[in-house]
Design a protein around this motif. Structure first.
Motif, PDB file in Angstrom:
ATOM      1  N   ILE A  30       0.841  -1.192   0.000  1.00 37.12           N
ATOM      2  CA  ILE A  30       0.000   0.000   0.000  1.00 37.12           C
ATOM      3  C   ILE A  30       0.879   1.246   0.000  1.00 37.12           C
ATOM      4  O   ILE A  30       1.808   1.368   0.801  1.00 37.12           O
ATOM      5  CB  ILE A  30      -0.931   0.016   1.222  1.00 37.12           C
ATOM      6  N   LEU A  31       0.583   2.173  -0.912  1.00 34.11           N
ATOM      7  CA  LEU A  31       1.305   3.440  -1.004  1.00 34.11           C
ATOM      8  C   LEU A  31       0.345   4.569  -0.645  1.00 34.11           C
ATOM      9  O   LEU A  31      -0.468   4.994  -1.461  1.00 34.11           O
ATOM     10  CB  LEU A  31       1.851   3.653  -2.420  1.00 34.11           C
ATOM     11  N   GLY A  32       0.396   5.029   0.583  1.00 37.66           N
ATOM     12  CA  GLY A  32      -0.481   6.113   0.995  1.00 37.66           C
ATOM     13  C   GLY A  32      -1.936   5.699   0.982  1.00 37.66           C
ATOM     14  O   GLY A  32      -2.284   4.543   1.214  1.00 37.66           O
ATOM     15  N   GLN A  33      -2.826   6.645   0.673  1.00 36.32           N
ATOM     16  CA  GLN A  33      -4.266   6.403   0.738  1.00 36.32           C
ATOM     17  C   GLN A  33      -4.894   6.086  -0.607  1.00 36.32           C
ATOM     18  O   GLN A  33      -6.039   5.640  -0.659  1.00 36.32           O
ATOM     19  CB  GLN A  33      -4.970   7.625   1.342  1.00 36.32           C
ATOM     20  N   THR A  62      12.365   5.549  -6.962  1.00 38.80           N
ATOM     21  CA  THR A  62      11.873   6.061  -5.684  1.00 38.80           C
ATOM     22  C   THR A  62      12.860   7.102  -5.178  1.00 38.80           C
ATOM     23  O   THR A  62      14.080   6.974  -5.358  1.00 38.80           O
ATOM     24  CB  THR A  62      11.717   4.949  -4.635  1.00 38.80           C
ATOM     25  N   THR A  66      10.235  13.817   0.367  1.00 43.76           N
ATOM     26  CA  THR A  66       8.819  14.091   0.125  1.00 43.76           C
ATOM     27  C   THR A  66       8.567  15.586  -0.009  1.00 43.76           C
ATOM     28  O   THR A  66       7.426  15.989  -0.232  1.00 43.76           O
ATOM     29  CB  THR A  66       7.946  13.539   1.269  1.00 43.76           C
ATOM     30  N   GLY A  99      -0.632  12.696  -2.253  1.00 43.29           N
ATOM     31  CA  GLY A  99      -0.128  12.677  -0.891  1.00 43.29           C
ATOM     32  C   GLY A  99       0.995  13.651  -0.594  1.00 43.29           C
ATOM     33  O   GLY A  99       1.404  13.764   0.567  1.00 43.29           O
ATOM     34  N   ARG A 157       3.392   9.777  -2.573  1.00 42.70           N
ATOM     35  CA  ARG A 157       4.067   9.730  -1.274  1.00 42.70           C
ATOM     36  C   ARG A 157       3.638   8.511  -0.484  1.00 42.70           C
ATOM     37  O   ARG A 157       2.451   8.193  -0.382  1.00 42.70           O
ATOM     38  CB  ARG A 157       3.769  10.984  -0.458  1.00 42.70           C
ATOM     39  N   ALA A 158       4.613   7.816   0.073  1.00 37.59           N
ATOM     40  CA  ALA A 158       4.361   6.699   0.991  1.00 37.59           C
ATOM     41  C   ALA A 158       5.395   6.800   2.109  1.00 37.59           C
ATOM     42  O   ALA A 158       6.574   6.534   1.891  1.00 37.59           O
ATOM     43  CB  ALA A 158       4.472   5.366   0.271  1.00 37.59           C
ATOM     44  N   THR A 162       9.025   9.063  -1.960  1.00 37.52           N
ATOM     45  CA  THR A 162       8.167   9.426  -3.077  1.00 37.52           C
ATOM     46  C   THR A 162       8.412   8.450  -4.217  1.00 37.52           C
ATOM     47  O   THR A 162       9.560   8.270  -4.641  1.00 37.52           O
ATOM     48  CB  THR A 162       8.454  10.856  -3.558  1.00 37.52           C
ATOM     49  N   TYR A 163       7.355   7.811  -4.665  1.00 36.79           N
ATOM     50  CA  TYR A 163       7.435   6.864  -5.778  1.00 36.79           C
ATOM     51  C   TYR A 163       7.128   7.616  -7.071  1.00 36.79           C
ATOM     52  O   TYR A 163       6.118   8.309  -7.166  1.00 36.79           O
ATOM     53  CB  TYR A 163       6.453   5.715  -5.574  1.00 36.79           C
TER      54      TYR A 163
END
Length: 400
Positions: A30-33, A62, A66, A99, A157-158, A162-163
């Motif tokens: 999972i990457l953020g929301q 990556t 951020t 994000g 953003r995770a 940052t991806y």
């Protein structure tokens, strides 16, 4: 191996469960929301069958930052080095962020700066301005940002990273609208199952199993059968209302003429798929020539435009619950252990939260296990809109 970044739809948990069902929990992070990292090459992702995902992108790198200023500095340095790998012609550039703390005005200013950098390197470029931090599907599709000269860069953003990814496919909103609105028979009184939700239900029912035939015992106007046919599955359908069975038949006849008759067989021979049967039947007592799985939006009960009185809602819940209990008992009688299905059942939004079908607490006694997911909880698997009272709760069951 290349990895995929997938941007999820309005209700991310539905897309997460769908991806986990198809590809396995171990392939997802999972990457953020709003996004997931999928440990699969984008070329191997069957994106057009995903109802809960809106963007498919190839992970580029990556960044251990951020802060947008640091991301912007990385862009200034890196983009000119990659222009040599793009085909000749005018580039279409778009930027979407998820994000990260950056305003739309600053994002557009960064895009203009990047446009100058690209022009200074000798390339012509058109910037797609942002109206929001992320470009929507219409902007991506209509500006051909997934084409050979398209370049939509995603920044997700995770945690502290940052991806960075490049979009390779976008959810085809025009195709969804065309096959939903052009169907000859529609009936708002029985509810309108969105094709995207139908795809999610099918994918949750099938998991990662080999191609099968699928039964919808509450077929209504045939949306779920339609989407299953487009995926290449043989279908079986029934409905207690003769009018609905007639609507389904006319809609599927239209589908074959408008879509399936024009499609050559796929390499695995799945298309065009077929309708095994479409009949008038009561799902609480009918015996079907059973297909390999069930995917259905069941009986949702009375529609409500506002929250009803408590006693009215309780009466509706009891009536609907009786139908579902009898239906599940009927399916138990006709299936063997291991049989898997997904049904969208009603849940009612009230001022104190969602009311659920009581039968969901009796599944074990009826012969079922309710399957759960690693990355999404069952309580999140409710498709709803803020103004609606009757929602759809997605329930994945396996015969024990």
């Amino acid at each position: 191996m290349a990895q995929s970044v997938i941007i999820l739809g309005r209700q991310p948990a539905l897309g997460i469960a769908e991806l986990e069902s198809l590809y396995g929990a171990d392939k997802l992070a999972i990457l953020g929301q709003q996004a997931v990292l999928l440990d699969i090459d984008p070329a191997e992702v069957t994106f057009n069958r995903l109802g809960g995902s809106v963007k498919l992108a190839r992970l580029l790198t990556t960044l251990d930052v951020t802060d947008w200023a640091a991301v912007q500095a990385w862009l200034r340095q890196t983009v000119p080095e990659h222009l040599q790998y793009l085909p000749e012609g005018k580039l279409q550039l778009g930027i979407s962020v998820y994000g990260l703390d950056v305003s739309v005005s600053r994002l557009n200013a960064s895009g203009l700066e990047l446009k100058k950098v690209i022009r200074a390197a000798g390339r012509s470029v058109r910037l797609i301005p942002n109206k929001a931090p992320a470009l929507n599907s219409a902007q991506v599709i209509h500006n051909n940002l997934t084409g050979p000269l398209g370049w939509e860069l995603l920044f997700v953003r995770a945690g502290s990273r940052t991806y960075v990814a490049q979009t390779v496919q976008e959810q085809d909103i025009d195709a969804y609208a065309a096959r939903d609105q052009a169907r000859p028979k529609r009936d708002a009184r029985v509810g309108m199952l969105p094709p995207k939700l139908a795809q999610i239900i099918i994918n949750l029912a099938l998991g990662n199993t080999a191609p099968v035939s699928l039964l919808d015992p509450f077929c209504g106007t045939g949306v779920l059968l339609q989407e299953a046919l487009l995926m290449g599955y043989d279908v079986c359908g029934s409905d207690i209302d003769p009018r609905m069975a007639e609507f389904s038949q006319k809609n599927l006849n239209w589908l074959f003429k408008a879509y399936l008759s024009k499609q050559p067989p796929s390499p695995n021979g799945l298309l065009p798929a077929t309708i095994s049967f479409l009949e008038i039947a009561d799902a609480t007592q009918h015996t079907w020539s059973m297909c390999n799985t069930i995917a259905a939006e069941t009986y949702l009960g009375r529609p409500f435009s506002a929250e009803p009185k408590s006693e009215v809602l309780q009466e509706v819940i009891q009536d609907v619950n009786t139908i579902h209990r009898k239906f599940l008992q009927n399916v138990t009688r006709q299936t063997k252990p291991g049989f898997r299905m997904c049904i969208a059942v009603p849940a009612w939004k009230t001022t104190t939260g969602f009311r659920h079908l009581p039968v969901l607490d009796q599944l074990t006694d009826l012969g079922y296990n309710r399957l759960s997911f690693v990355h999404a909880s069952n309580r999140e698997l409710i498709y709803h809109r803020p103004e609606q009272i009757v929602a759809r709760e997605l329930v994945v069951l396996q015969r024990n």
